[in-house]
Design an enzyme around this catalytic site. Structure first.
Site, short mmCIF file in Angstrom:
data_model
loop_
_atom_site.label_atom_id
_atom_site.label_comp_id
_atom_site.label_asym_id
_atom_site.label_seq_id
_atom_site.Cartn_x
_atom_site.Cartn_y
_atom_site.Cartn_z
N GLU A 146 -0.10 -1.58 -1.84
CA GLU A 146 -0.37 -0.25 -2.41
C GLU A 146 0.21 0.85 -1.51
O GLU A 146 0.78 1.83 -2.00
CB GLU A 146 -1.88 -0.02 -2.59
CG GLU A 146 -2.50 -0.80 -3.71
CD GLU A 146 -2.18 -0.27 -5.09
OE1 GLU A 146 -1.45 0.74 -5.22
OE2 GLU A 146 -2.66 -0.87 -6.07
N GLU B 103 7.45 5.47 -3.54
CA GLU B 103 7.41 6.60 -4.48
C GLU B 103 7.72 7.92 -3.78
O GLU B 103 8.48 8.74 -4.31
CB GLU B 103 6.04 6.67 -5.17
CG GLU B 103 5.84 5.56 -6.18
CD GLU B 103 4.48 5.62 -6.85
OE1 GLU B 103 3.63 6.45 -6.47
OE2 GLU B 103 4.26 4.81 -7.77
#
Length: 131
Positions: free
Chosen positions: A76, A83
């Site tokens: 994660e 991102e």
């Protein structure tokens, strides 16, 4: 960059070690402040801990669950880093930016599903034994 500056940057010291810990904690804090998926992971972790304590799972089962949950957290955080990097490089909608973000998200999704399956394999027999 000259070689002396490059080597000076890489010099090991206790301060550099402490700084690396500080930066890691800042990254973790950023993730939990800004990423919903990390909150979901946190809730799942708390649920797994409560179930593990309530059901009295074995040491080896704890180890497996902890490894699975840490892998999800790490993936994660890598997803968040990818991102952010893509957003830094381009603000436009680009097919390759989409691929990078979607694949990073998929990796996080797959690791979360796998951790869930691992927890189910461990907890379901204990839950069945309660009845």
């Amino acid at each position: 960059m000259n070689s002396k500056k490059q080597n000076a940057h890489k010099k090991m010291s206790f301060k550099r070690f402490l700084d690396s810990i500080k930066y890691s904690v800042q990254g973790l804090a950023h993730g939990y402040r800004n990423e919903q998926s990390l909150w979901l992971h946190g809730a799942g972790t708390i649920l797994a801990i409560i179930l593990g304590l309530a059901l009295g799972i074995s040491f080896n089962q704890w180890a497996i669950i902890i490894i699975a949950l840490v892998v999800v957290l790490a993936v994660e955080l890598l997803n968040t880093a990818i991102e952010a990097t893509v957003d830094l490089v381009t603000k436009e909608i680009h097919p390759l930016a989409k691929v990078a973000k979607d694949c990073a998200s998929a990796a996080a999704f797959v690791s979360g599903i796998m951790a869930t399956i691992i927890c189910l394999f461990i907890f379901i027999p204990y839950i069945i034994d309660l009845f």
